[in-house]
Design an enzyme around this catalytic site. Sequence first.
Site, short mmCIF file in Angstrom:
data_model
loop_
_atom_site.label_atom_id
_atom_site.label_comp_id
_atom_site.label_asym_id
_atom_site.label_seq_id
_atom_site.Cartn_x
_atom_site.Cartn_y
_atom_site.Cartn_z
N GLN A 1 -5.57 -0.35 -3.64
CA GLN A 1 -6.28 -1.48 -4.23
C GLN A 1 -7.22 -1.04 -5.37
O GLN A 1 -7.36 -1.72 -6.38
CB GLN A 1 -7.07 -2.20 -3.13
CG GLN A 1 -7.75 -3.47 -3.61
CD GLN A 1 -8.51 -4.18 -2.51
OE1 GLN A 1 -8.12 -4.11 -1.34
NE2 GLN A 1 -9.58 -4.86 -2.86
N HIS B 1 1.30 3.37 3.49
CA HIS B 1 2.07 2.91 4.66
C HIS B 1 3.28 2.05 4.28
O HIS B 1 4.03 1.63 5.16
CB HIS B 1 1.17 2.11 5.60
CG HIS B 1 -0.05 2.86 6.06
ND1 HIS B 1 -1.26 2.80 5.39
CD2 HIS B 1 -0.22 3.71 7.09
CE1 HIS B 1 -2.13 3.58 6.02
NE2 HIS B 1 -1.54 4.13 7.05
N CYS C 1 0.85 -1.19 0.00
CA CYS C 1 0.00 0.00 0.00
C CYS C 1 0.89 1.24 0.00
O CYS C 1 1.89 1.31 0.70
CB CYS C 1 -0.98 -0.02 1.16
SG CYS C 1 -0.54 0.98 2.58
N GLU C 2 0.51 2.18 -0.84
CA GLU C 2 1.37 3.35 -1.01
C GLU C 2 1.27 4.33 0.16
O GLU C 2 2.07 5.24 0.26
CB GLU C 2 1.08 4.06 -2.33
CG GLU C 2 -0.27 4.74 -2.41
CD GLU C 2 -0.51 5.35 -3.79
OE1 GLU C 2 0.16 4.96 -4.75
OE2 GLU C 2 -1.38 6.23 -3.89
N HIS D 1 -5.44 -5.82 4.27
CA HIS D 1 -4.38 -4.82 4.32
C HIS D 1 -3.72 -4.83 5.70
O HIS D 1 -4.41 -4.65 6.70
CB HIS D 1 -4.96 -3.43 4.04
CG HIS D 1 -5.46 -3.26 2.65
ND1 HIS D 1 -4.91 -2.36 1.76
CD2 HIS D 1 -6.47 -3.87 1.97
CE1 HIS D 1 -5.55 -2.43 0.60
NE2 HIS D 1 -6.50 -3.34 0.70
N CYS E 1 -2.03 -2.62 7.02
CA CYS E 1 -2.20 -1.34 7.72
C CYS E 1 -3.54 -1.29 8.44
O CYS E 1 -3.70 -0.51 9.38
CB CYS E 1 -2.02 -0.16 6.76
SG CYS E 1 -3.11 -0.15 5.35
ZN LIG Z 1 -2.10 1.41 4.05
#
Ligand SMILES: [Zn+2]
Length: 201
Positions: free
Chosen positions: A127, A89, A86-87, A155, A157
């Site tokens: 996503q 985190h 994920c960009e 995810h 995060c």
């Molecule tokens: Zn994230």
Amino acid sequence: MAWEAPPRPMSGDTPIRDHVRQILSSLGEDPDREGLARTPERVEKALQFLTKGYAQDADALLNEALFTVNYEEMVIIKEIDVYSLCEHHLLPFFGKAHVAYIPKGRVMGLSKVPRLVDMFARRLQVQERLTVQIAEAIQEKVKPQGVAVVIEAMHFCMIMRGVEKQNSVAVTSCMLGSFRDQIQTREEFLSLIKKKHNGLG
Ligand SMILES: [Zn+2]
């Protein structure tokens, strides 16, 4: 193309490993202790691997993998493993992608579909964008009657924070052409991906 890959982040002059070493220090760790001594190098290699999709493009991937075939029924590739970062985190998200299209005189090699998913997944992503990029790439290169992509993912995060979110699965979809215009086509796809579902959630 609106959802084309963002440019590869500038690498700059400082190797990733030096930044990682700095991060370790900033966390209050001793980057020279035995367990961490080679960590910056490993993290650098891991990040390079996990973002190697920036160096690939759909044209090269699908080159010589498009075939003229008189088949106009739905082609579905279900439960393709997805591993991405994920960009927001730089933490992993992972799950399954389901991809379908209805050819218009042309098909793509079946093995290319998971590779296309991988190519976009191995970049910093959200996503939603990953889902649209896969669909638009197939639409553009194969020019089928329609394309559908559904991704179900968890995810880190979300999982690693907040107890009540631990099992939540994010579902995103992108429907183009006949999958967008025809409810029946869309429902056929959705019911086919639910069958014998071994996914998450
Ligand atoms: Zn994230």
